[in-house]
Design a protein around this motif. Structure first.
Motif, PDB file in Angstrom:
ATOM      1  N   SER A 571       0.842  -1.196   0.000  1.00  0.00           N
ATOM      2  CA  SER A 571       0.000   0.000   0.000  1.00  0.00           C
ATOM      3  C   SER A 571       0.875   1.243   0.000  1.00  0.00           C
ATOM      4  CB  SER A 571      -0.919   0.014   1.222  1.00  0.00           C
ATOM      5  OG  SER A 571      -0.150   0.180   2.406  1.00  0.00           O
ATOM      6  N   LEU A 572       0.299   2.340  -0.455  1.00  0.00           N
ATOM      7  CA  LEU A 572       1.049   3.592  -0.460  1.00  0.00           C
ATOM      8  C   LEU A 572       1.449   4.002   0.952  1.00  0.00           C
ATOM      9  CD1 LEU A 572      -0.972   5.639  -3.107  1.00  0.00           C
ATOM     10  CD2 LEU A 572       1.210   4.452  -3.412  1.00  0.00           C
ATOM     11  N   ARG A 573       0.546   3.718   1.901  1.00  0.00           N
ATOM     12  CA  ARG A 573       0.855   4.061   3.291  1.00  0.00           C
ATOM     13  C   ARG A 573       2.088   3.301   3.770  1.00  0.00           C
ATOM     14  NH1 ARG A 573       0.035   1.763   8.093  1.00  0.00           N
ATOM     15  NH2 ARG A 573      -1.117   0.033   7.141  1.00  0.00           N
ATOM     16  N   LEU A 574       2.126   1.994   3.464  1.00  0.00           N
ATOM     17  CA  LEU A 574       3.270   1.200   3.895  1.00  0.00           C
ATOM     18  C   LEU A 574       4.534   1.577   3.135  1.00  0.00           C
ATOM     19  CD1 LEU A 574       1.595  -2.308   4.324  1.00  0.00           C
ATOM     20  CD2 LEU A 574       2.321  -0.710   6.106  1.00  0.00           C
ATOM     21  N   GLN A 575       4.378   1.896   1.853  1.00  0.00           N
ATOM     22  CA  GLN A 575       5.552   2.328   1.096  1.00  0.00           C
ATOM     23  C   GLN A 575       6.104   3.637   1.634  1.00  0.00           C
ATOM     24  OE1 GLN A 575       5.361   1.948  -3.277  1.00  0.00           O
ATOM     25  NE2 GLN A 575       3.444   0.812  -2.990  1.00  0.00           N
ATOM     26  N   LEU A 576       5.191   4.542   1.987  1.00  0.00           N
ATOM     27  CA  LEU A 576       5.644   5.801   2.589  1.00  0.00           C
ATOM     28  C   LEU A 576       6.302   5.539   3.939  1.00  0.00           C
ATOM     29  CD1 LEU A 576       2.654   8.188   1.760  1.00  0.00           C
ATOM     30  CD2 LEU A 576       4.964   8.271   0.808  1.00  0.00           C
ATOM     31  N   LEU A 577       5.726   4.579   4.693  1.00  0.00           N
ATOM     32  CA  LEU A 577       6.319   4.236   5.983  1.00  0.00           C
ATOM     33  C   LEU A 577       7.716   3.656   5.795  1.00  0.00           C
ATOM     34  CD1 LEU A 577       5.996   4.003   9.042  1.00  0.00           C
ATOM     35  CD2 LEU A 577       4.945   1.756   8.694  1.00  0.00           C
ATOM     36  N   GLU A 578       7.852   2.768   4.796  1.00  0.00           N
ATOM     37  CA  GLU A 578       9.174   2.207   4.504  1.00  0.00           C
ATOM     38  C   GLU A 578      10.140   3.302   4.076  1.00  0.00           C
ATOM     39  OE1 GLU A 578       8.631  -0.768   1.561  1.00  0.00           O
ATOM     40  OE2 GLU A 578       7.577  -2.165   2.887  1.00  0.00           O
ATOM     41  N   ALA A 579       9.651   4.201   3.217  1.00  0.00           N
ATOM     42  CA  ALA A 579      10.516   5.290   2.768  1.00  0.00           C
ATOM     43  C   ALA A 579      10.910   6.184   3.939  1.00  0.00           C
ATOM     44  CB  ALA A 579       9.807   6.107   1.687  1.00  0.00           C
ATOM     45  N   ARG A 580       9.964   6.428   4.850  1.00  0.00           N
ATOM     46  CA  ARG A 580      10.269   7.258   6.014  1.00  0.00           C
ATOM     47  C   ARG A 580      11.278   6.553   6.919  1.00  0.00           C
ATOM     48  NH1 ARG A 580       5.517   7.687   7.718  1.00  0.00           N
ATOM     49  NH2 ARG A 580       4.983   9.575   6.566  1.00  0.00           N
ATOM     50  N   ASN A 581      11.078   5.239   7.111  1.00  0.00           N
ATOM     51  CA  ASN A 581      12.033   4.487   7.930  1.00  0.00           C
ATOM     52  C   ASN A 581      13.413   4.480   7.289  1.00  0.00           C
ATOM     53  OD1 ASN A 581      10.029   3.906   9.786  1.00  0.00           O
ATOM     54  ND2 ASN A 581       9.530   1.928   8.873  1.00  0.00           N
TER      55      ASN A 581
END
Length: 743
Positions: A571-581
């Motif tokens: 999901s975009l949310r998880l991808q953004l979370l991964e990118a943020r991490n």
């Protein structure tokens, strides 16, 4: 787009990436408009500006005859070139120069001021442009910043603009001088701005009201934000704080700048105590320093310790010129409920809450108190005072369920029990339903994190059972996410059919939410939609994408569990979370590199200092060695001279010694001879004495012939003549003669 002949300057083109960043900075400052690019170095800006809908023209130079545009962006290779770019018809002018052109930038500001231009308000509220260029933005109607004190005031008004929430009524106590009020008006979403000044001005700007400095109290309307600056000596502190407290509504913010003298203010502790005593809790604080660039970059936020207290030591010296505090009013009358209010459920706070101020105190992210330590006591107070079936109670319980400190000890069990009772009760209004869904989801997440998957699965099923359309399709973020998580719990147990059934149900729920005919339930007023609505609704569809991927991957044969998990968690949310991490990991890595670099720089400077010190020592030793060498040459020459002199003296002394040895030998011989003669003389004297005694005594004896006496006296005379001490001998003989004569 029209092009003129190539410019005469040889400034290199900005890279596409740098040009895109600079163009975006200009757009954030002034918005899309007709733009004139001056200078070949800025050619790459046109790509981003055209994509934003700007009309772009490029020129080598601006002349008074050029067509009027909204914004001019010009490259200035030197400080003297600014004046020719200030087109009379433009509303804003952006001057760009090489990196580090600080002196040139000061010249630009002076030239612009002499031609009636002011600095644009936006740079005081926006993060600065790239460090690879020097940028100054000017406007016909801007702010006047002429000295360090006004620069401090302009920057903290930019910070205050960022702290203004949408729709806030703002009272600016220190914004009249230099027209700093424009920063708050243009760089925030305030609904009303009151500017306090000694001299009232005619109404000109919509949304701005001028208030007399002695007549504004009481405030003409409830105030959400007060922006002010205190004096150095503290003479007006009590009055300012009391006036701000009286004007603010509950949940209102006081943004206050405290000047520091050499990094501290002796009355700072008194101010902090005064704010607390007045019912204003300090939520955030920043150190402001003129050593950093103007705008938000001029501030460093004060961190909190383990118990949530701001690390402000009134006794220490800070490397700052001011301390900016944001205090929030947590007491006083709240916002009374109005059940008759007609509004979409997602913004019907006044209709469904007993006191809608709790939304801005503890609920809405970005609007509420930032400090969990400050939200916690307010939430507990609301939980204990509000009815258990109210929206206020549900909001307080949910806030505490997401607070790790509130879950410590018996808090976890108590809050989960309160959430269970709230979920099971009938919903009194749509917002209560909203909190029932949120509490069920929060409790399920808490149980899942604690390893109780049975309770988690039951509560996720409860979330799916709620009809979130009774509140808003935006609440579907909880139902679709609950379906994703519940399905994976079944999948982990080996219950593939149950998992697919849950995922299918969640996907059907997303379809139902997307089919909602009442669009006002999603965005509010269609003429002025809520800015958070569509991103929130996109999150519902984003989670639905995970459901669709899970269904697709688990329908394939053979079942590939690993791939199913991978594809279902894109999901975009998880991808953004991964990118943020990943960004955080890189930031930590960069911080570690920076620390290592700082350490290496420190070691480098330390070793350089030690090398310099040792070089100085070596130079001093070399100088000493040269001096000693010179002295040694002199000493050697003196030694050689002294040696030759000593050798000569030695030879002379040797000769003298030899002569003395000879003289000694001669004297020794003479001494021996004298000793022998002396013995003879003594013997003769004894004989003479004996003869004389015989003569003097008159005794008979044999008479000596006269010839014998004469001969004896002659020998005695000869002996005396040979003595070296004849005078002494004569004296002795005279004494003997006299002695014998007396006898």
């Amino acid at each position: 787009m029209s092009d003129s002949s190539p410019p005469t300057t040889s400034a290199p083109l900005l890279t596409p990436l740098l040009a895109a960043d600079l163009a975006e900075y200009c757009l954030r400052a002034t918005g899309p408009s007709s733009v004139q690019l001056v200078g070949e170095a800025l050619a790459h800006l046109s790509t981003t500006l055209l994509a934003a809908g700007c009309e772009v023209s490029r020129y080598e130079a601006v002349t008074p005859g050029d067509a009027a545009v909204d914004m001019v962006i010009a490259w200035a290779a030197s400080g003297e070139e600014c004046s020719r770019f200030l087109a009379p018809g433009a509303a804003a002018v952006v001057i760009v120069g090489p990196a580090g052109a600080v002196q040139d930038a000061e010249t630009w500001v002076a030239q612009a001021a002499s031609l009636g231009w002011q600095q644009h308000p936006a740079p005081f509220a926006l993060s600065g442009a790239s460090d690879d260029v020097t940028v100054r933005v000017f406007a016909r109607s801007g702010v006047s910043v002429t000295d360090p004190a006004s620069l401090l005031r302009a920057s903290y008004h930019g910070l205050a603009a960022a702290l203004v929430r949408p729709g806030d009524a703002v009272l600016a106590m220190d914004a009249a001088e230099g027209d700093l009020w424009r920063i708050v008006l243009q760089q925030s979403r305030c609904s009303w701005l009151g500017v306090v000044d000694d001299q009232l001005r005619p109404a000109g700007e919509p949304g701005v009201e001028w208030l007399g400095s002695t007549q504004w109290q009481p405030a003409p309307r409830p105030i959400d934000v007060v922006v002010t600056r205190l004096s150095h000596d503290g003479s007006d502190w009590i009055q300012e704080v009391q006036a701000a407290h009286a004007a603010l509504v509950r949940s209102g913010r006081l943004v206050i700048a405290v000047p520091l003298d050499s990094g501290r203010n002796p009355l700072q502790r008194d101010l902090l105590a005064l704010l607390e005593q007045s019912g204003l809790v300090i939520d955030r604080a920043w150190w402001q320093s003129l050593t950093r660039p103007a705008g938000p970059d001029q501030f460093i936020e004060v961190s909190r310790d383990a118990v949530g207290q701001l690390k402000i030591d009134s006794d220490s010296v800070a490397t700052a010129d001011a301390l900016v505090l944001m205090a929030v009013k947590v007491g006083g009358p709240g916002i009374a409920q109005d059940p008759s209010l007609k509004a979409p459920n997602l913004i019907a706070f006044h209709r469904d809450y007993l006191d809608a101020s709790v939304v801005r105190l503890i609920v809405a992210v970005g609007l509420r108190l930032e400090s969990a330590a400050l939200r916690r006591p307010i939430a507990r107070k609301v939980m204990h005072e509000a009815p258990v079936d109210s929206a206020d109670y549900g909001a307080a319980v949910c806030v505490l369920l997401y607070d790790p400190v509130a879950l410590e000890g018996t808090g976890r069990a108590e809050l989960l029990a309160a959430a269970r009772l709230y979920i099971d009760a009938p919903a009194a209004n749509p917002t209560v339903l909203r909190w029932q869904v949120s509490l069920a989801f929060a409790a399920a997440s808490l149980h899942q994190a604690g390893g109780d998957l049975h309770q988690a699965a039951e509560l996720y099923a409860r979330v799916l059972a709620f009809d979130v359309l009774a509140f808003s399709p935006l609440l579907g973020t909880k139902t679709t996410t609950a379906a994703v998580r519940l399905g994976w719990i079944h999948f982990g147990r080996g219950e593939l059919a149950a998992a697919r059934q849950v995922w299918a149900r969640g996907l059907d729920e997303a379809r139902r939410l997307a089919s909602q005919p009442d669009w006002s339930a999603v965005i509010g007023d269609s003429d002025a939609p809520e800015v958070f609505a569509m991103p929130e609704f996109a999150a519902v569809m984003d989670e639905a994408g995970c459901l669709a991927s899970a269904l697709r991957l688990t329908a394939e044969t053979p079942l590939r569990a690993g791939l199913a998990w991978q594809w279902s968690n894109r999901s975009l949310r998880l991808q953004l979370l991964e990118a943020r991490n990943e960004q955080q990991r890189r930031q930590i890595w960069q911080d570690n590199l920076q620390e290592a670099k700082d350490w290496l720089d420190g070691q480098y400077h330390k070793l350089n200092a030690e090398l310099f010190r040792r070089d100085q020592v070596i130079q001093a030793l070399d100088a000493t060695a040269r001096k000693l060498a010179i002295e040694s040459d002199g000493v050697s020459a003196a030694f050689r001279l002294a040696h030759r002199h000593a050798v000569g003296e030695k030879a002379a002394l040797s000769q003298q010694l030899y002569a003395m040895h000879l003289e000694y030998d001669r004297l020794f011989v003479d001494h021996q001879h004298l000793s022998n003669t002396n013995q003879q003389l003594i013997g003769a004297a004894q004989q003479l004495s004996a003869a004389a005694g015989a003569i003097m005594s008159g005794k008979s004896r044999n008479q000596l012939p006269a010839e014998s006496i004469a001969e004896e006296m002659f020998r005695l005379a000869n002996a005396l003549n040979r003595l070296p001490l004849k005078p002494l001998v004569r004296t002795v003989l005279r004494a003997l003669t006299a002695l014998l004569g007396r006898k």
